[in-house]
Design an enzyme around this catalytic site. Structure first.
Site, short mmCIF file in Angstrom:
data_model
loop_
_atom_site.label_atom_id
_atom_site.label_comp_id
_atom_site.label_asym_id
_atom_site.label_seq_id
_atom_site.Cartn_x
_atom_site.Cartn_y
_atom_site.Cartn_z
N GLU A 101 0.86 -1.06 -0.06
CA GLU A 101 -0.02 0.25 0.01
C GLU A 101 0.95 1.25 -0.07
OE1 GLU A 101 -2.36 1.77 -0.85
OE2 GLU A 101 -4.20 1.44 0.54
N ASP A 102 0.44 2.19 -0.42
CA ASP A 102 1.20 3.47 -0.59
C ASP A 102 1.22 4.04 0.71
OD1 ASP A 102 -1.60 4.07 -0.69
OD2 ASP A 102 -1.56 5.32 -2.50
N ASP A 105 -3.73 6.16 6.02
CA ASP A 105 -4.12 7.52 6.62
C ASP A 105 -4.95 6.94 7.87
OD1 ASP A 105 -5.30 10.03 7.39
OD2 ASP A 105 -5.89 10.38 5.40
N PHE A 154 -1.58 15.90 3.85
CA PHE A 154 -1.90 15.54 2.83
C PHE A 154 -0.79 15.64 1.89
CE2 PHE A 154 -3.71 15.28 -1.59
CZ PHE A 154 -4.24 14.01 -1.22
N ARG A 167 1.23 11.87 -9.24
CA ARG A 167 1.71 10.63 -8.93
C ARG A 167 3.18 10.14 -9.48
NH1 ARG A 167 -2.82 7.60 -7.56
NH2 ARG A 167 -4.76 7.98 -8.63
#
Ligand code: IMP
Ligand code: MG
Length: 187
Positions: A101-102, A105, A154, A167
């Site tokens: 997973e990137d 959060d 963010f 990206r």
């Protein structure tokens, strides 16, 4: 011509630091899965860049597959309601699955994915995440392999987007506040 780098207020993790840490994660995974053939499951689309680089640092016969999920919420906040948009191409019975997973959060998306995969009788399911926000430590599942812990901001770049842009930046950074105020990214 607009340059993507001009929209970035601050670089949080530079390209070289990302690559050094990913090499370390790859070595650790190679040791831990010695003698096995792990299946790397990337979560589209954010994890793609990380997954490609990570897979090349793992010295084992890995296989790769992808899942796409939608988490409802605004573009910068997740609500934890998840729907599978694209499932794995193959069954994972008795497989050693490593979810890639990137960013974690709230961790709600990942918790849903991991619970869902565990119901398919794999040999093991572990998680490798490039980034984790500090607040995720309370709500998210435990991360077996973590690249970096970051502040609750963010971020974009290295696979992570804002409105599908950024990206392809080679680093992880924070956008200038005006970008969100405009509410959309100029095409
Ligand atoms: P969670 O369910 O709150 O953990 O959110 C997970 C997903 O939201 C991630 O896989 C990302 O796609 C997206 N996300 C969360 N935080 C960020 C961020 O700071 N930048 C870009 N995408 C993010
Ligand atoms: Mg994601």
């Amino acid at each position: 011509m607009r340059n993507l780098n001009d929209d970035v207020a601050e670089i949080l993790i530079g390209a070289d630091d990302l690559q050094d840490r990913i090499a370390e994660l790859g070595r650790q995974i190679t040791r831990d899965y010695a003698g096995k053939q792990p299946l790397l499951v990337g979560v589209l689309k954010g994890a793609v860049v990380f997954m490609v680089d990570l897979s090349r640092r793992i010295d084992l016969p890995v296989e790769i597959d992808f899942m796409a999920v939608s988490s409802y919420g605004s573009s910068t906040q997740s609500l934890g309601v998840v729907r599978i948009l694209k499932d794995l191409d193959q069954g994972i019975d008795r497989r050693d699955v490593l979810v890639v997973e990137d960013i974690v959060d709230t961790g709600l998306t990942l918790r849903y994915i991991v619970d869902n995969l565990r119901d398919r009788s794999p040999a093991s399911v572990r998680i490798c995440a490039l980034l984790q926000k500090r607040k995720a430590r309370e709500t998210g599942p435990p991360i077996d392999y973590l690249g970096f812990e970051i502040p609750d901001r963010f971020v974009v770049g290295y696979g992570l987007d804002y409105a599908e842009h950024y990206r392809n930046l080679p680093y992880v950074g924070v956008l200038r506040p005006e970008i969100y105020q405009i509410g959309q990214v100029e095409k």
